[in-house]
Every structure is written in C-alpha cells, then in structure tokens.
Design a protein around this motif. Sequence first.
Motif, PDB file in Angstrom:
ATOM      1  N   ALA A 139       0.837  -1.210   0.000  1.00 48.99           N
ATOM      2  CA  ALA A 139       0.000   0.000   0.000  1.00 48.99           C
ATOM      3  C   ALA A 139       0.867   1.253   0.000  1.00 48.99           C
ATOM      4  O   ALA A 139       0.583   2.214  -0.726  1.00 48.99           O
ATOM      5  CB  ALA A 139      -0.931  -0.004   1.224  1.00 48.99           C
ATOM      6  N   ARG A 140       1.944   1.227   0.776  1.00 51.65           N
ATOM      7  CA  ARG A 140       2.842   2.378   0.827  1.00 51.65           C
ATOM      8  C   ARG A 140       3.509   2.611  -0.530  1.00 51.65           C
ATOM      9  O   ARG A 140       3.603   3.748  -1.008  1.00 51.65           O
ATOM     10  CB  ARG A 140       3.902   2.172   1.906  1.00 51.65           C
ATOM     11  N   PHE A 141       3.932   1.529  -1.171  1.00 51.03           N
ATOM     12  CA  PHE A 141       4.535   1.671  -2.498  1.00 51.03           C
ATOM     13  C   PHE A 141       3.519   2.178  -3.503  1.00 51.03           C
ATOM     14  O   PHE A 141       3.841   3.003  -4.363  1.00 51.03           O
ATOM     15  CB  PHE A 141       5.131   0.347  -2.980  1.00 51.03           C
ATOM     16  N   GLU A 142       2.301   1.692  -3.388  1.00 54.02           N
ATOM     17  CA  GLU A 142       1.243   2.148  -4.303  1.00 54.02           C
ATOM     18  C   GLU A 142       0.990   3.643  -4.104  1.00 54.02           C
ATOM     19  O   GLU A 142       0.837   4.389  -5.075  1.00 54.02           O
ATOM     20  CB  GLU A 142      -0.042   1.343  -4.053  1.00 54.02           C
ATOM     21  N   GLU A 143       0.956   4.089  -2.852  1.00 55.42           N
ATOM     22  CA  GLU A 143       0.774   5.521  -2.574  1.00 55.42           C
ATOM     23  C   GLU A 143       1.905   6.347  -3.180  1.00 55.42           C
ATOM     24  O   GLU A 143       1.668   7.375  -3.818  1.00 55.42           O
ATOM     25  CB  GLU A 143       0.727   5.773  -1.065  1.00 55.42           C
ATOM     26  N   LYS A 144       3.144   5.874  -2.966  1.00 56.28           N
ATOM     27  CA  LYS A 144       4.289   6.598  -3.517  1.00 56.28           C
ATOM     28  C   LYS A 144       4.247   6.619  -5.035  1.00 56.28           C
ATOM     29  O   LYS A 144       4.546   7.650  -5.657  1.00 56.28           O
ATOM     30  CB  LYS A 144       5.601   5.962  -3.040  1.00 56.28           C
ATOM     31  N   LEU A 145       3.885   5.504  -5.623  1.00 54.80           N
ATOM     32  CA  LEU A 145       3.803   5.437  -7.082  1.00 54.80           C
ATOM     33  C   LEU A 145       2.731   6.389  -7.600  1.00 54.80           C
ATOM     34  O   LEU A 145       2.961   7.133  -8.569  1.00 54.80           O
ATOM     35  CB  LEU A 145       3.502   4.005  -7.532  1.00 54.80           C
ATOM     36  N   ASN A 146       1.580   6.397  -6.946  1.00 52.53           N
ATOM     37  CA  ASN A 146       0.506   7.308  -7.351  1.00 52.53           C
ATOM     38  C   ASN A 146       0.930   8.770  -7.195  1.00 52.53           C
ATOM     39  O   ASN A 146       0.645   9.608  -8.055  1.00 52.53           O
ATOM     40  CB  ASN A 146      -0.767   7.043  -6.546  1.00 52.53           C
ATOM     41  N   LEU A 147       1.609   9.060  -6.094  1.00 48.36           N
ATOM     42  CA  LEU A 147       2.096  10.423  -5.869  1.00 48.36           C
ATOM     43  C   LEU A 147       3.083  10.816  -6.964  1.00 48.36           C
ATOM     44  O   LEU A 147       2.979  11.914  -7.538  1.00 48.36           O
ATOM     45  CB  LEU A 147       2.765  10.523  -4.496  1.00 48.36           C
ATOM     46  N   LYS A 148       4.000   9.948  -7.288  1.00 48.71           N
ATOM     47  CA  LYS A 148       4.982  10.244  -8.335  1.00 48.71           C
ATOM     48  C   LYS A 148       4.299  10.361  -9.695  1.00 48.71           C
ATOM     49  O   LYS A 148       4.679  11.207 -10.512  1.00 48.71           O
ATOM     50  CB  LYS A 148       6.075   9.165  -8.381  1.00 48.71           C
ATOM     51  N   THR A 149       3.301   9.556  -9.936  1.00 48.89           N
ATOM     52  CA  THR A 149       2.568   9.630 -11.200  1.00 48.89           C
ATOM     53  C   THR A 149       1.847  10.968 -11.303  1.00 48.89           C
ATOM     54  O   THR A 149       1.901  11.640 -12.342  1.00 48.89           O
ATOM     55  CB  THR A 149       1.555   8.470 -11.314  1.00 48.89           C
ATOM     56  N   ARG A 150       1.179  11.360 -10.219  1.00 48.00           N
ATOM     57  CA  ARG A 150       0.502  12.661 -10.214  1.00 48.00           C
ATOM     58  C   ARG A 150       1.508  13.798 -10.372  1.00 48.00           C
ATOM     59  O   ARG A 150       1.243  14.781 -11.084  1.00 48.00           O
ATOM     60  CB  ARG A 150      -0.310  12.839  -8.932  1.00 48.00           C
ATOM     61  N   GLU A 151       2.648  13.658  -9.712  1.00 52.55           N
ATOM     62  CA  GLU A 151       3.693  14.667  -9.827  1.00 52.55           C
ATOM     63  C   GLU A 151       4.184  14.756 -11.278  1.00 52.55           C
ATOM     64  O   GLU A 151       4.344  15.854 -11.820  1.00 52.55           O
ATOM     65  CB  GLU A 151       4.856  14.305  -8.897  1.00 52.55           C
ATOM     66  N   ALA A 152       4.389  13.612 -11.911  1.00 51.44           N
ATOM     67  CA  ALA A 152       4.840  13.597 -13.303  1.00 51.44           C
ATOM     68  C   ALA A 152       3.768  14.184 -14.220  1.00 51.44           C
ATOM     69  O   ALA A 152       4.081  14.953 -15.145  1.00 51.44           O
ATOM     70  CB  ALA A 152       5.182  12.175 -13.733  1.00 51.44           C
ATOM     71  N   GLU A 153       2.499  13.834 -13.971  1.00 48.35           N
ATOM     72  CA  GLU A 153       1.410  14.391 -14.776  1.00 48.35           C
ATOM     73  C   GLU A 153       1.323  15.895 -14.597  1.00 48.35           C
ATOM     74  O   GLU A 153       1.098  16.638 -15.562  1.00 48.35           O
ATOM     75  CB  GLU A 153       0.083  13.722 -14.399  1.00 48.35           C
ATOM     76  N   SER A 154       1.512  16.334 -13.363  1.00 49.89           N
ATOM     77  CA  SER A 154       1.483  17.768 -13.092  1.00 49.89           C
ATOM     78  C   SER A 154       2.606  18.487 -13.825  1.00 49.89           C
ATOM     79  O   SER A 154       2.391  19.551 -14.432  1.00 49.89           O
ATOM     80  CB  SER A 154       1.601  17.995 -11.584  1.00 49.89           C
ATOM     81  N   LEU A 155       3.789  17.899 -13.791  1.00 50.82           N
ATOM     82  CA  LEU A 155       4.916  18.497 -14.511  1.00 50.82           C
ATOM     83  C   LEU A 155       4.657  18.520 -16.017  1.00 50.82           C
ATOM     84  O   LEU A 155       4.958  19.511 -16.694  1.00 50.82           O
ATOM     85  CB  LEU A 155       6.208  17.730 -14.211  1.00 50.82           C
ATOM     86  N   HIS A 156       4.093  17.476 -16.523  1.00 52.21           N
ATOM     87  CA  HIS A 156       3.788  17.411 -17.959  1.00 52.21           C
ATOM     88  C   HIS A 156       2.758  18.485 -18.335  1.00 52.21           C
ATOM     89  O   HIS A 156       2.895  19.164 -19.364  1.00 52.21           O
ATOM     90  CB  HIS A 156       3.261  16.017 -18.316  1.00 52.21           C
ATOM     91  N   THR A 157       1.751  18.664 -17.498  1.00 51.29           N
ATOM     92  CA  THR A 157       0.738  19.685 -17.755  1.00 51.29           C
ATOM     93  C   THR A 157       1.364  21.078 -17.749  1.00 51.29           C
ATOM     94  O   THR A 157       1.067  21.918 -18.616  1.00 51.29           O
ATOM     95  CB  THR A 157      -0.376  19.605 -16.683  1.00 51.29           C
TER      96      THR A 157
END
Length: 143
Positions: free
Chosen positions: A62-80
């Motif tokens: 669950a912790r890894f999934e949270e970190k992965l989701n956070l990094k994915t959102r961070e990457a999406e935010s940077l891309h936007t």
Amino acid sequence: KTAELEELQTRLDIVREQASHADTWKESAVQAQGENQKLREELERSERESEDERQIRRALEARFEEKLNLKTREAESLHTEVSRLKQAGDQLGPVLTELEHLKLENRHKLEHKNKEISRLQAALQVAEAGRQKGENQVRSMRG
C-alpha cells in the motif's frame, strides 16, 4: 487350599501386571496430551506470525502504491505545466532547459525508487519464502 491360594496369587499377579500396563498407557496419554498442547501453541504462534507477515506485506504494498501514485501525479502535473508553458511560448528556451533538468532529476529519483522497490521486493520474497516454509512446517505438523 494351596491350589486355590496359588490360583488367587496368579490372578493377583495378572491384575498387578494389567494395572502396571494401564499406568504406562496413562503416562503415555498424559505425555501425548502435553505434546499436543505444545504443537497447538506452536501452530497458533506460526499462524499469528504468518498473519503479521501478510499484514506487513500489505502495508508495504500500500505504501509503495501511494508513492507510485504520488509520483505519477507529480509527473502528470509536470507534464501539464510544460504543455502550458509551450503553448504560452514565454521564455521557451529557459523553460525547456529547466524541464530537461527536472526530467533528469525525476529520472534519477525514479531510478532510486525503483532500486528501493527492488530491494524491498527482494526482502518481501525472502519473508514470503519464510512464511511459506513456516506454513509447510505447520502443515507437516498437522499431517
């Protein structure tokens, strides 16, 4: 009367021998009950440990999934943000330079996280192997 006494003595000896066998069986039964209780306690302990390991594994996942989701959102935010800056055209050169820097930084962070995930997955596999070994021991004790 002597024959009767001898017969009574023989019967008494047989009864004593049977009583001795009964005591031996009783001791064996008491020992078996004690061993059975120890095995039950060990089984319960192993089951608790296995459940604890499963909970730890679920928490790690669950912790890894949270970190992965956070990094994915961070990457999406940077891309936007990059897309917006490209459309606006403001200071395109410096923005692209910063973007490349962020990409490299994120790539480095992602590589670091991937190494951490690999390390933890290896540890998880070791724990899983231990859990399976424990479960196999429990099964063999039950069998």
